[in-house]
Write an enzyme that holds these catalytic residues in place. Structure first.
Site, PDB file in Angstrom:
ATOM      1  N   HIS A 107       0.838  -1.209   0.000  1.00 17.90           N
ATOM      2  CA  HIS A 107       0.000   0.000   0.000  1.00 17.90           C
ATOM      3  C   HIS A 107       0.863   1.245   0.000  1.00 17.90           C
ATOM      4  CE1 HIS A 107       0.744  -1.208   4.165  1.00 17.90           C
ATOM      5  NE2 HIS A 107       0.754   0.075   4.468  1.00 17.90           N
ATOM      6  N   HIS A 109       0.773   5.305   1.243  1.00 20.45           N
ATOM      7  CA  HIS A 109       0.129   6.306   2.098  1.00 20.45           C
ATOM      8  C   HIS A 109       0.095   7.636   1.345  1.00 20.45           C
ATOM      9  CE1 HIS A 109       0.615   4.076   6.023  1.00 20.45           C
ATOM     10  NE2 HIS A 109       1.555   3.480   5.319  1.00 20.45           N
TER      11      HIS A 109
HETATM   12  P1  AMP Z   1       1.978   0.312   7.317  1.00 20.34           P
HETATM   13  O1  AMP Z   1       2.416   0.440   8.743  1.00 20.34           O
HETATM   14  O2  AMP Z   1       2.777   1.094   6.335  1.00 20.34           O
HETATM   15  O3  AMP Z   1       1.829  -1.148   6.956  1.00 20.34           O
HETATM   16  O4  AMP Z   1       0.546   0.996   7.221  1.00 20.34           O
HETATM   17  C1  AMP Z   1      -0.623   0.391   7.653  1.00 20.34           C
HETATM   18  C2  AMP Z   1      -1.607   1.503   7.890  1.00 20.34           C
HETATM   19  O5  AMP Z   1      -2.880   0.920   7.983  1.00 20.34           O
HETATM   20  C3  AMP Z   1      -1.381   2.313   9.165  1.00 20.34           C
HETATM   21  O6  AMP Z   1      -1.220   3.678   8.842  1.00 20.34           O
HETATM   22  C4  AMP Z   1      -2.635   2.051   9.984  1.00 20.34           C
HETATM   23  O7  AMP Z   1      -3.046   3.193  10.684  1.00 20.34           O
HETATM   24  C5  AMP Z   1      -3.627   1.647   8.925  1.00 20.34           C
HETATM   25  N1  AMP Z   1      -4.704   0.763   9.342  1.00 20.34           N
HETATM   26  C6  AMP Z   1      -4.620  -0.312  10.151  1.00 20.34           C
HETATM   27  N2  AMP Z   1      -5.817  -0.916  10.220  1.00 20.34           N
HETATM   28  C7  AMP Z   1      -6.659  -0.223   9.418  1.00 20.34           C
HETATM   29  C8  AMP Z   1      -8.033  -0.357   9.075  1.00 20.34           C
HETATM   30  N3  AMP Z   1      -8.797  -1.336   9.559  1.00 20.34           N
HETATM   31  N4  AMP Z   1      -8.581   0.553   8.224  1.00 20.34           N
HETATM   32  C9  AMP Z   1      -7.820   1.559   7.732  1.00 20.34           C
HETATM   33  N5  AMP Z   1      -6.512   1.736   8.027  1.00 20.34           N
HETATM   34  C10 AMP Z   1      -5.940   0.852   8.849  1.00 20.34           C
END
Ligand code: AMP
Length: 144
Positions: A107, A109
């Site tokens: 993903h 950001h």
């Molecule tokens: P990463 O740490 O780069 O893998 O990013 C994962 C992101 O997903 C983090 O910024 C979290 O805040 C976000 N996140 C975790 N669970 C959810 C969810 N259920 N819906 C939306 N965002 C989420």
């Protein structure tokens, strides 16, 4: 370790794609989904994911998936900038636990930035109210 290994089909984002977990969606087509981050680092923080790929990170991604995600990320970043009138926009992407990755489905950001607002911590802090997230998602979607 988390940089390599099998894709977990039950990770949170896979569940969101299958509709098994809720998400505040901003944009969706047959290949890409964008939705609001529930622990936003800034107002309007959203995530862009592939619906087709089981790449856990950038290193594993297929070329066509990278193309889809890059184009969608640019489009969402432009829309967020127009909708929220931010001063800048951070695009970030983490690979492996050591780099800060917490969800192992590739993903990007998209994080709007303002000169006078500090960035909150990554994947930490307070869960945002879904009503607030829905309002932001609607504004960004309207600017697509
Ligand atoms: P990463 O740490 O780069 O893998 O990013 C994962 C992101 O997903 C983090 O910024 C979290 O805040 C976000 N996140 C975790 N669970 C959810 C969810 N259920 N819906 C939306 N965002 C989420």
């Amino acid at each position: 370790m988390s940089l390599t290994g099998p894709y977990d089909p039950d990770n949170i984002f896979a569940k969101i794609i299958r509709g098994e977990m809720p998400a505040v969606k901003v944009y969706e087509d047959d290949r890409v989904l964008a939705f609001m981050d529930v622990f936003p680092q800034a107002e309007g923080h959203l995530l862009v994911i592939s619906k087709a790929s089981q790449a856990r990170n950038l290193l594993e991604a297929e070329p066509e998936v990278l193309e889809d995600l890059a184009l969608a990320t640019q489009r969402l970043a432009r829309a967020a900038t127009r909708a929220l009138q931010c001063d800048g926009i951070t695009i970030s992407q983490f690979n492996g636990t050591a780099a800060g990755q917490t969800v192992f489905h590739l993903h990007f950001h998209v994080i709007p930035r303002w000169a006078d607002r500090p960035l909150a911590g990554h994947a930490s802090g307070k869960m945002e109210d879904p009503v607030v997230l829905t309002g932001l998602a609607d504004r960004i979607a309207a600017a697509l």
